[in-house]
Design a protein around this motif. Sequence first.
Motif, PDB file in Angstrom:
ATOM      1  N   GLY A 240       0.821  -1.203   0.000  1.00  0.00           N
ATOM      2  CA  GLY A 240       0.000   0.000   0.000  1.00  0.00           C
ATOM      3  C   GLY A 240       0.857   1.257   0.000  1.00  0.00           C
ATOM      4  O   GLY A 240       2.084   1.205   0.106  1.00  0.00           O
ATOM      5  N   THR A 241       0.199   2.397  -0.129  1.00  0.00           N
ATOM      6  CA  THR A 241       0.918   3.673  -0.207  1.00  0.00           C
ATOM      7  C   THR A 241       1.852   3.868   0.973  1.00  0.00           C
ATOM      8  O   THR A 241       3.003   4.308   0.798  1.00  0.00           O
ATOM      9  CB  THR A 241      -0.088   4.836  -0.260  1.00  0.00           C
ATOM     10  N   ALA A 242       1.377   3.573   2.184  1.00  0.00           N
ATOM     11  CA  ALA A 242       2.207   3.787   3.370  1.00  0.00           C
ATOM     12  C   ALA A 242       3.480   2.943   3.300  1.00  0.00           C
ATOM     13  O   ALA A 242       4.578   3.421   3.632  1.00  0.00           O
ATOM     14  CB  ALA A 242       1.416   3.460   4.633  1.00  0.00           C
ATOM     15  N   GLU A 243       3.354   1.695   2.846  1.00  0.00           N
ATOM     16  CA  GLU A 243       4.529   0.829   2.735  1.00  0.00           C
ATOM     17  C   GLU A 243       5.478   1.319   1.644  1.00  0.00           C
ATOM     18  O   GLU A 243       6.707   1.243   1.800  1.00  0.00           O
ATOM     19  CB  GLU A 243       4.091  -0.602   2.431  1.00  0.00           C
ATOM     20  N   VAL A 244       4.937   1.825   0.553  1.00  0.00           N
ATOM     21  CA  VAL A 244       5.786   2.338  -0.528  1.00  0.00           C
ATOM     22  C   VAL A 244       6.556   3.576  -0.054  1.00  0.00           C
ATOM     23  O   VAL A 244       7.740   3.746  -0.368  1.00  0.00           O
ATOM     24  CB  VAL A 244       4.951   2.663  -1.784  1.00  0.00           C
ATOM     25  N   VAL A 245       5.894   4.444   0.717  1.00  0.00           N
ATOM     26  CA  VAL A 245       6.585   5.623   1.247  1.00  0.00           C
ATOM     27  C   VAL A 245       7.705   5.192   2.188  1.00  0.00           C
ATOM     28  O   VAL A 245       8.811   5.755   2.158  1.00  0.00           O
ATOM     29  CB  VAL A 245       5.594   6.553   1.973  1.00  0.00           C
ATOM     30  N   ASP A 246       7.458   4.185   3.042  1.00  0.00           N
ATOM     31  CA  ASP A 246       8.508   3.671   3.923  1.00  0.00           C
ATOM     32  C   ASP A 246       9.691   3.151   3.100  1.00  0.00           C
ATOM     33  O   ASP A 246      10.860   3.396   3.427  1.00  0.00           O
ATOM     34  CB  ASP A 246       7.968   2.539   4.798  1.00  0.00           C
ATOM     35  N   TYR A 247       9.374   2.433   2.027  1.00  0.00           N
ATOM     36  CA  TYR A 247      10.410   1.886   1.133  1.00  0.00           C
ATOM     37  C   TYR A 247      11.188   3.016   0.465  1.00  0.00           C
ATOM     38  O   TYR A 247      12.420   2.971   0.364  1.00  0.00           O
ATOM     39  CB  TYR A 247       9.717   1.007   0.099  1.00  0.00           C
ATOM     40  N   LEU A 248      10.462   4.050   0.025  1.00  0.00           N
ATOM     41  CA  LEU A 248      11.096   5.206  -0.605  1.00  0.00           C
ATOM     42  C   LEU A 248      12.050   5.895   0.371  1.00  0.00           C
ATOM     43  O   LEU A 248      13.158   6.284   0.002  1.00  0.00           O
ATOM     44  CB  LEU A 248      10.030   6.182  -1.088  1.00  0.00           C
ATOM     45  N   ARG A 249      11.626   6.042   1.609  1.00  0.00           N
ATOM     46  CA  ARG A 249      12.478   6.684   2.618  1.00  0.00           C
ATOM     47  C   ARG A 249      13.767   5.895   2.836  1.00  0.00           C
ATOM     48  O   ARG A 249      14.853   6.475   2.933  1.00  0.00           O
ATOM     49  CB  ARG A 249      11.714   6.801   3.938  1.00  0.00           C
ATOM     50  N   LYS A 250      13.618   4.571   2.944  1.00  0.00           N
ATOM     51  CA  LYS A 250      14.811   3.735   3.116  1.00  0.00           C
ATOM     52  C   LYS A 250      15.739   3.857   1.910  1.00  0.00           C
ATOM     53  O   LYS A 250      16.961   3.888   2.050  1.00  0.00           O
ATOM     54  CB  LYS A 250      14.389   2.281   3.326  1.00  0.00           C
ATOM     55  N   ALA A 251      15.136   3.931   0.719  1.00  0.00           N
ATOM     56  CA  ALA A 251      15.943   4.057  -0.501  1.00  0.00           C
ATOM     57  C   ALA A 251      16.663   5.401  -0.532  1.00  0.00           C
ATOM     58  O   ALA A 251      17.835   5.488  -0.935  1.00  0.00           O
ATOM     59  CB  ALA A 251      15.050   3.896  -1.729  1.00  0.00           C
ATOM     60  N   ARG A 252      15.978   6.472  -0.105  1.00  0.00           N
ATOM     61  CA  ARG A 252      16.623   7.786  -0.047  1.00  0.00           C
ATOM     62  C   ARG A 252      17.794   7.772   0.923  1.00  0.00           C
ATOM     63  O   ARG A 252      18.869   8.308   0.639  1.00  0.00           O
ATOM     64  CB  ARG A 252      15.617   8.847   0.375  1.00  0.00           C
ATOM     65  N   ALA A 253      17.579   7.159   2.084  1.00  0.00           N
ATOM     66  CA  ALA A 253      18.647   7.086   3.082  1.00  0.00           C
ATOM     67  C   ALA A 253      19.830   6.285   2.554  1.00  0.00           C
ATOM     68  O   ALA A 253      20.988   6.652   2.755  1.00  0.00           O
ATOM     69  CB  ALA A 253      18.115   6.453   4.373  1.00  0.00           C
ATOM     70  N   ALA A 254      19.529   5.189   1.831  1.00  0.00           N
ATOM     71  CA  ALA A 254      20.596   4.381   1.249  1.00  0.00           C
ATOM     72  C   ALA A 254      21.365   5.177   0.196  1.00  0.00           C
ATOM     73  O   ALA A 254      22.598   5.114   0.123  1.00  0.00           O
ATOM     74  CB  ALA A 254      20.011   3.113   0.630  1.00  0.00           C
ATOM     75  N   GLY A 255      20.625   5.963  -0.617  1.00  0.00           N
ATOM     76  CA  GLY A 255      21.281   6.783  -1.635  1.00  0.00           C
ATOM     77  C   GLY A 255      22.179   7.846  -1.027  1.00  0.00           C
ATOM     78  O   GLY A 255      23.288   8.099  -1.521  1.00  0.00           O
ATOM     79  N   GLU A 256      21.719   8.464   0.058  1.00  0.00           N
ATOM     80  CA  GLU A 256      22.546   9.473   0.733  1.00  0.00           C
ATOM     81  C   GLU A 256      23.787   8.849   1.339  1.00  0.00           C
ATOM     82  O   GLU A 256      24.854   9.447   1.339  1.00  0.00           O
ATOM     83  CB  GLU A 256      21.710  10.176   1.808  1.00  0.00           C
TER      84      GLU A 256
END
Length: 264
Positions: A240-256
Motif C-alpha cells: 500500500g501507499t504507506a509501505e511504498v513511502v517507507d520503502y522510498l524513505r529507506k531508498a533515499r537514506a541508502a542513496g545518501e
Amino acid sequence: MSERRWSIGELARASGVTVRALHHYDRICLVSPGERTPAGHRRYAEADVRRLYRVRTLCGMGLSLDEVAVVLRNAGDDLDSLRGLLTAQLADLEIRAARIEESAQRLRGLLARLAEPAMPEPEQFLATLEPLSVDVRRYLSDAQLTTITEQAAKLGSGAVERAKTEWLEVFALLRQHLLDGTPVDDPAVQELVARWREIADAFRPGDPRFEAATTALWDDNRAGMGQELDRRIGWSGPGGTAEVVDYLRKARAAGESICDEKDS
C-alpha cells in the motif's frame, strides 16, 4: 472430520487476495501454507486462513507488513486473540462510520445552503472537505502553501498533470520493487528515487523547513493518509501507499549513504 485444505488459487478467489500477494506473504513468512502435496503444491489449512484474516485486518487498520509481523509474533491462534482483534476492528470501523456521518451532516448543510440564492462561502466548502483529509495548515505556513499554489500556477495545468502522471508511474514502479523484494540500494530503485526527487523539487518552496514540515505531516497521519491515497489510486493488497513511502524513505537514506561514501 478432517480439516478442509485450500490451494493457493482457491484461497485467492475466496479471500479476494491476489495469488501474487499470497506468494509475497509466503516469502516474508507472514502467511505460509501449512502443508504441501507430494508434487510440491501449496495447501492452506484452517489455521493459515485465520492468520490471513488477521494479516488483512491489521493491514486495513494502517499497519505496515513489518508491524503486522511483530503483532502476530506475540499473538496466539485462539478465541481470546481473535476476539481481541475483532474488537479492535469493530472499534476502527465505528470511528470511520462516525467520520462518514460527520461528513454527511456537513454535506447536508451545504446542500441546504445551495437551495438559497447566494453561493456558500469558500470556508463552508473547506469545512465540508476537512474530515476527508488532513489539516495541512497545522504543518505548513500560509506562505508555504501560497508558494506551492503559485509554483503550480507558474508551471501550468498541463505540466502539473504530467507531473502527477509521472509521480504515479514512479510510485507504481517503486511498489513493484517493494513487492519483488528489491534491495533499496539497487541502481534501478535509486534511479526512481532521483526521478521522484526531481518531481518533488518542482513544487517545493525554497524554505528548508518545508521538507521537515511535510515529513511531520506524514509521520503524524501515516495510516489515514495511506488509506486515503490507496482509495484514490485504486490500490489494494500488500504494498500500500504507506509501505511504498517507507520503502522510498529507506531508498533515499541508502542513496545518501552511498553519496557520503563516495565523497569520503
